[in-house]
Design a protein around this motif. Structure first.
Motif, PDB file in Angstrom:
ATOM      1  N   VAL A  25       1.002   3.681-101.185  1.00  0.00           N
ATOM      2  CA  VAL A  25       0.299   4.780-100.523  1.00  0.00           C
ATOM      3  C   VAL A  25      -1.111   4.325-100.140  1.00  0.00           C
ATOM      4  CG1 VAL A  25      -0.555   7.146-100.792  1.00  0.00           C
ATOM      5  CG2 VAL A  25       1.640   6.485-101.806  1.00  0.00           C
ATOM      6  N   THR A  26      -1.443   4.480 -98.870  1.00  0.00           N
ATOM      7  CA  THR A  26      -2.780   4.122 -98.387  1.00  0.00           C
ATOM      8  C   THR A  26      -3.650   5.356 -98.171  1.00  0.00           C
ATOM      9  OG1 THR A  26      -2.038   4.132 -96.091  1.00  0.00           O
ATOM     10  CG2 THR A  26      -1.934   2.022 -97.264  1.00  0.00           C
ATOM     11  N   ASP A  27      -3.037   6.519 -98.090  1.00  0.00           N
ATOM     12  CA  ASP A  27      -3.755   7.775 -97.882  1.00  0.00           C
ATOM     13  C   ASP A  27      -2.808   8.892 -98.331  1.00  0.00           C
ATOM     14  OD1 ASP A  27      -5.065  10.060 -96.948  1.00  0.00           O
ATOM     15  OD2 ASP A  27      -5.548   9.173 -94.999  1.00  0.00           O
ATOM     16  N   GLU A  28      -3.278   9.768 -99.209  1.00  0.00           N
ATOM     17  CA  GLU A  28      -2.421  10.834 -99.732  1.00  0.00           C
ATOM     18  C   GLU A  28      -2.382  12.072 -98.852  1.00  0.00           C
ATOM     19  OE1 GLU A  28      -3.623  11.626-103.772  1.00  0.00           O
ATOM     20  OE2 GLU A  28      -2.350   9.999-104.521  1.00  0.00           O
ATOM     21  N   ARG A  29      -3.213  12.123 -97.824  1.00  0.00           N
ATOM     22  CA  ARG A  29      -3.196  13.301 -96.959  1.00  0.00           C
ATOM     23  C   ARG A  29      -1.820  13.438 -96.307  1.00  0.00           C
ATOM     24  NH1 ARG A  29      -8.699  12.042 -93.813  1.00  0.00           N
ATOM     25  NH2 ARG A  29      -7.850   9.976 -94.191  1.00  0.00           N
ATOM     26  N   LYS A  30      -1.448  14.684 -96.071  1.00  0.00           N
ATOM     27  CA  LYS A  30      -0.148  14.970 -95.464  1.00  0.00           C
ATOM     28  C   LYS A  30      -0.378  15.642 -94.109  1.00  0.00           C
ATOM     29  CE  LYS A  30       2.312  15.087 -99.797  1.00  0.00           C
ATOM     30  NZ  LYS A  30       2.973  15.884-100.816  1.00  0.00           N
ATOM     31  N   TYR A  31       0.007  14.930 -93.077  1.00  0.00           N
ATOM     32  CA  TYR A  31      -0.108  15.431 -91.717  1.00  0.00           C
ATOM     33  C   TYR A  31       1.175  16.182 -91.381  1.00  0.00           C
ATOM     34  CZ  TYR A  31      -4.097  12.380 -91.642  1.00  0.00           C
ATOM     35  OH  TYR A  31      -5.305  11.783 -91.950  1.00  0.00           O
ATOM     36  N   VAL A  32       1.031  17.388 -90.890  1.00  0.00           N
ATOM     37  CA  VAL A  32       2.178  18.263 -90.690  1.00  0.00           C
ATOM     38  C   VAL A  32       3.166  17.664 -89.690  1.00  0.00           C
ATOM     39  CG1 VAL A  32       2.903  20.549 -89.902  1.00  0.00           C
ATOM     40  CG2 VAL A  32       0.946  20.301 -91.445  1.00  0.00           C
ATOM     41  N   TRP A  33       2.676  17.021 -88.648  1.00  0.00           N
ATOM     42  CA  TRP A  33       3.637  16.494 -87.681  1.00  0.00           C
ATOM     43  C   TRP A  33       4.486  15.402 -88.296  1.00  0.00           C
ATOM     44  CZ3 TRP A  33      -0.040  14.780 -83.136  1.00  0.00           C
ATOM     45  CH2 TRP A  33      -0.963  13.855 -83.579  1.00  0.00           C
ATOM     46  N   PHE A  34       3.945  14.639 -89.249  1.00  0.00           N
ATOM     47  CA  PHE A  34       4.772  13.618 -89.896  1.00  0.00           C
ATOM     48  C   PHE A  34       5.699  14.240 -90.935  1.00  0.00           C
ATOM     49  CE2 PHE A  34       4.575   8.823 -90.164  1.00  0.00           C
ATOM     50  CZ  PHE A  34       5.861   8.708 -90.629  1.00  0.00           C
ATOM     51  N   GLN A  35       5.274  15.305 -91.604  1.00  0.00           N
ATOM     52  CA  GLN A  35       6.186  16.026 -92.496  1.00  0.00           C
ATOM     53  C   GLN A  35       7.391  16.505 -91.681  1.00  0.00           C
ATOM     54  OE1 GLN A  35       5.501  16.316 -95.992  1.00  0.00           O
ATOM     55  NE2 GLN A  35       3.915  14.887 -95.335  1.00  0.00           N
TER      56      GLN A  35
END
Length: 182
Positions: A25-35
């Motif tokens: 994991v390089t960034d834990e943020r969750k982008y909705v379009w990728f979800q």
């Protein structure tokens, strides 16, 4: 296999999507379009390639996170969340909405899910209404210069429309696909 092994966030829900080539994991943020892209991917794999239970479980896992954490209401979806699902950047991008519609429609088709179907329709109609407004400016992170012919929105309208056409109304979605491809 890479995404099945490294991306499914069994601790907080949804998917970890900012990964290096080794799955770290390089960034834990969750982008909705990728979800939404991952819900679409697992749904499409199940529906179009082979009905594997692990793909269904992965799609359901992501759909729960989308519906419980990513939805702002009225067919509008947030842009970015923390790993735990706290909204960090609210509804600022029509692209989140278009990817959500794409994912919901694919899930509805693959699994006969009425809740996903209805959410796909609400989202789709909301997107079309907002895009028809000449003052609409929700194209983050890319500024849409209306003096140029940008194709990102047309591409997403075409993709989402084709997916919706399969599970909703061919006439309704088809008109939009025709307009977007034109």
């Amino acid at each position: 296999p890479f995404w099945e092994e490294h991306s499914i966030d069994r601790e907080c829900g949804g998917y970890l999507t900012c990964l290096d080539r080794y799955g770290r994991v390089t960034d834990e943020r969750k982008y909705v379009w990728f979800q939404a892209r991952q819900v679409w991917t697992f749904s499409a794999l199940y529906d179009l390639l082979e009905p594997r239970e692990r793909w269904r479980a992965a799609a359901e896992h992501g759909l729960r996170f989308l519906l419980e954490r990513c939805y702002a209401g009225n067919g509008v979806w947030h842009f970015q969340l923390s790993r735990e699902g706290r909204v960090e950047k609210a509804a600022v991008s029509v692209f989140s909405d278009l990817y959500a519609a794409l994912a919901l429609a694919a899930f509805a088709k693959a699994f006969g899910d009425g809740r996903a179907r209805e959410a796909a329709l609400v989202t789709w109609r909301s997107v079309l209404a907002r895009l028809a407004d000449p003052d609409f400016a929700g194209y983050y992170p890319q500024a849409e210069d209306m003096s140029m012919r940008c194709h990102s929105v047309s591409m997403m309208k075409t993709m989402a429309g084709l997916e919706l056409e399969r599970c909703v109304s061919e006439a309704e979605a088809g008109r939009t696909v025709d307009e977007a491809t034109h």
